[in-house]
Enzyme design. Structure first.
Site, PDB file in Angstrom:
ATOM      1  N   LYS A  35       0.847  -1.211   0.000  1.00 39.46           N
ATOM      2  CA  LYS A  35       0.000   0.000   0.000  1.00 39.46           C
ATOM      3  C   LYS A  35       0.877   1.254   0.000  1.00 39.46           C
ATOM      4  O   LYS A  35       2.104   1.156   0.204  1.00 39.46           O
ATOM      5  CB  LYS A  35      -0.898  -0.020   1.245  1.00 39.46           C
ATOM      6  CG  LYS A  35      -0.113   0.004   2.557  1.00 39.46           C
ATOM      7  CD  LYS A  35      -1.006  -0.268   3.752  1.00 39.46           C
ATOM      8  CE  LYS A  35      -0.188  -0.256   5.032  1.00 39.46           C
ATOM      9  NZ  LYS A  35      -0.981  -0.718   6.184  1.00 39.46           N
ATOM     10  N   TYR A 255      17.028  30.248   7.138  1.00 32.57           N
ATOM     11  CA  TYR A 255      15.896  31.002   7.683  1.00 32.57           C
ATOM     12  C   TYR A 255      15.939  31.048   9.203  1.00 32.57           C
ATOM     13  O   TYR A 255      16.208  30.041   9.862  1.00 32.57           O
ATOM     14  CB  TYR A 255      14.577  30.357   7.256  1.00 32.57           C
ATOM     15  CG  TYR A 255      14.276  30.517   5.789  1.00 32.57           C
ATOM     16  CD1 TYR A 255      14.086  31.775   5.239  1.00 32.57           C
ATOM     17  CD2 TYR A 255      14.165  29.402   4.964  1.00 32.57           C
ATOM     18  CE1 TYR A 255      13.800  31.926   3.885  1.00 32.57           C
ATOM     19  CE2 TYR A 255      13.875  29.538   3.618  1.00 32.57           C
ATOM     20  CZ  TYR A 255      13.693  30.808   3.081  1.00 32.57           C
ATOM     21  OH  TYR A 255      13.414  30.941   1.753  1.00 32.57           O
TER      22      TYR A 255
HETATM   23  C1  LIG Z   1      -0.110  -1.746   6.728  1.00 32.79           C
HETATM   24  C2  LIG Z   1      -0.630  -3.024   7.260  1.00 32.79           C
HETATM   25  C3  LIG Z   1       0.222  -4.114   7.477  1.00 32.79           C
HETATM   26  C4  LIG Z   1       1.731  -4.027   7.333  1.00 32.79           C
HETATM   27  O1  LIG Z   1       2.242  -3.418   8.495  1.00 32.79           O
HETATM   28  P1  LIG Z   1       3.847  -3.307   8.747  1.00 32.79           P
HETATM   29  O2  LIG Z   1       3.943  -2.784  10.126  1.00 32.79           O
HETATM   30  O3  LIG Z   1       4.342  -2.352   7.729  1.00 32.79           O
HETATM   31  O4  LIG Z   1       4.391  -4.659   8.563  1.00 32.79           O
HETATM   32  C5  LIG Z   1      -0.339  -5.320   7.859  1.00 32.79           C
HETATM   33  N1  LIG Z   1      -1.673  -5.434   8.062  1.00 32.79           N
HETATM   34  C6  LIG Z   1      -2.523  -4.396   7.888  1.00 32.79           C
HETATM   35  C7  LIG Z   1      -3.968  -4.592   8.132  1.00 32.79           C
HETATM   36  C8  LIG Z   1      -2.029  -3.165   7.494  1.00 32.79           C
HETATM   37  O5  LIG Z   1      -2.879  -2.145   7.336  1.00 32.79           O
END
Ligand SMILES: *Cc1c(COP(=O)(O)O)cnc(C)c1O
Length: 358
Positions: A35, A255
């Site tokens: 994702k 800055y």
């Molecule tokens: C994003 C996600 C993962 C992966 O999590 P990590 O900590 O990056 O391994 C696994 N399960 C769900 C439901 C997620 O949303």
């Protein structure tokens, strides 16, 4: 000439990390979580490099469709499920699996007329208290899904950990116990373990692990590093020096002029800033790797550049590489300096950063 700043992504590292997680969880299939544009590493490229994965986990339908458009035929799972009933048709059409975590999704599914049943992962809230049905609702929801011709059987099951990144926190064991008690007699596959579960909680591995951050070579645990688990950082964020300046003791830079040199030195200006996703709140002392050593950020990070103290005896030149994170400087360490987590650093890069596969 290579563009800069750029995120160089090592396909070899991604493959290594997938293989390493399989070693760590030998009985489990791997749902590689890609994702958020493959955690900033480039969705399609990452999926192509990890073609050996048993499936891919996405947060949104658009991400899954982008993979299908890119020719990925693997199993795809929507971790937040669908949000509209028309999306159910899209899931069937493109053979995408979905998580079911709320009543509205159940109703939409029950009323849908589908050309083929859709594969579902029933999400149980065992303690995260974000998404999922409560343990009290489980039997009833399971029976409802069981009765729906729209749902492929057997129903699959999942839950998500709240504290798996804290190896001493008893909350993970508690969540596992609740899940087991509820689902012991269900025939479908189940999945609990994110990266932290995979690395720290072997009992959570189950039929499928769902690692995200670990696949990119990064540890989910503060104070730990991916390399400690045989993982290799997949991203190298690199830019270059666009100015090298002699700087007198007492002179400020940038800055607000709040940082002033304690002694004569040489400052380097690196072409990366918050407009690229490098955090503006990175404090003085946050390390940058230049020509084989770490040098500290001084002054305020601006939109397009930041300044580092190269030291009075510096021989660095305009055009030299500056690495913001990578194998030589783990992103976990940079995150600690900035007071955030590596997840945020890698996912927040903006489109101005070229993503280059190596
Ligand atoms: C994003 C996600 C993962 C992966 O999590 P990590 O900590 O990056 O391994 C696994 N399960 C769900 C439901 C997620 O949303």
């Amino acid at each position: 000439m290579k563009p800069f700043p750029r995120a160089e992504i090592s396909c070899e590292a991604l493959k290594n990390n997938l293989a390493r997680l399989r070693q760590i969880a030998p009985e489990s299939k791997v749902m590689a979580v890609v994702k958020a544009n493959g955690y900033g590493h480039g969705l399609l490229n990452v999926a192509q490099c990890m073609e050996d994965a048993d499936g891919f986990g996405l947060a949104r339908l658009e991400e899954a469709l982008a993979l299908r458009d890119g020719g990925i035929n693997a199993k795809l799972i929507l971790l937040e499920g669908f949000f509209r009933s028309v999306d159910l048709q899209t899931l069937v059409e493109h053979n995408i699996e979905t998580v079911i975590h709320n009543e509205v999704q159940l109703d939409m599914l029950e009323k849908a007329e589908l050309a083929a049943p859709v594969a579902v992962w029933l999400k149980v809230d065992t303690g995260m208290h974000r998404l999922g049905f409560t343990p009290e609702q489980f039997d009833e929801v399971y029976a409802r899904l069981e009765a729906m011709p729209q749902v492929a059987k057997p129903i699959k099951l999942m839950s998500h950990f709240a504290c798996a990144d804290e190896p001493d926190n008893p909350c993970t064991s508690k969540q596992m116990t609740i899940f087991k008690q509820l689902t012991n007699n269900s025939p479908g596959d189940y999945t609990l373990a994110n990266s932290a579960g995979t690395l720290y909680w072997p009992k959570s591995h189950g039929d499928w692990i769902r690692p995200g951050i670990a696949l990119y070579g990064v540890s989910p645990v503060i104070g730990d590093l991916g390399v400690n688990h045989g993982l290799i950082p997949a991203m190298k964020l690199v830019s270059q020096l666009i100015a090298v300046r002699d700087h007198k003791a007492g002179e400020p830079v940038g800055y607000g002029s709040f940082w002033k040199a304690k002694s004569d030195t040489v400052l380097g200006v690196v072409a990366i800033g918050y407009g690229d996703g490098y955090p503006r709140n990175a404090p003085e002392g946050t390390p940058v790797w230049v020509n084989g050593r770490l040098v500290p950020i001084v002054g305020r990070v601006s939109m397009d550049m930041l300044t580092v103290d190269l030291g009075f005896d510096s021989v660095d030149a305009i055009g030299d590489e500056a690495v913001l994170w990578g194998r030589a400087l783990p992103v976990e360490l940079v995150a600690e300096h900035i007071g955030t987590i590596a997840y945020e650093l890698v996912t927040k890069l903006t489109p101005r950063v070229a993503v280059c596969m190596e």
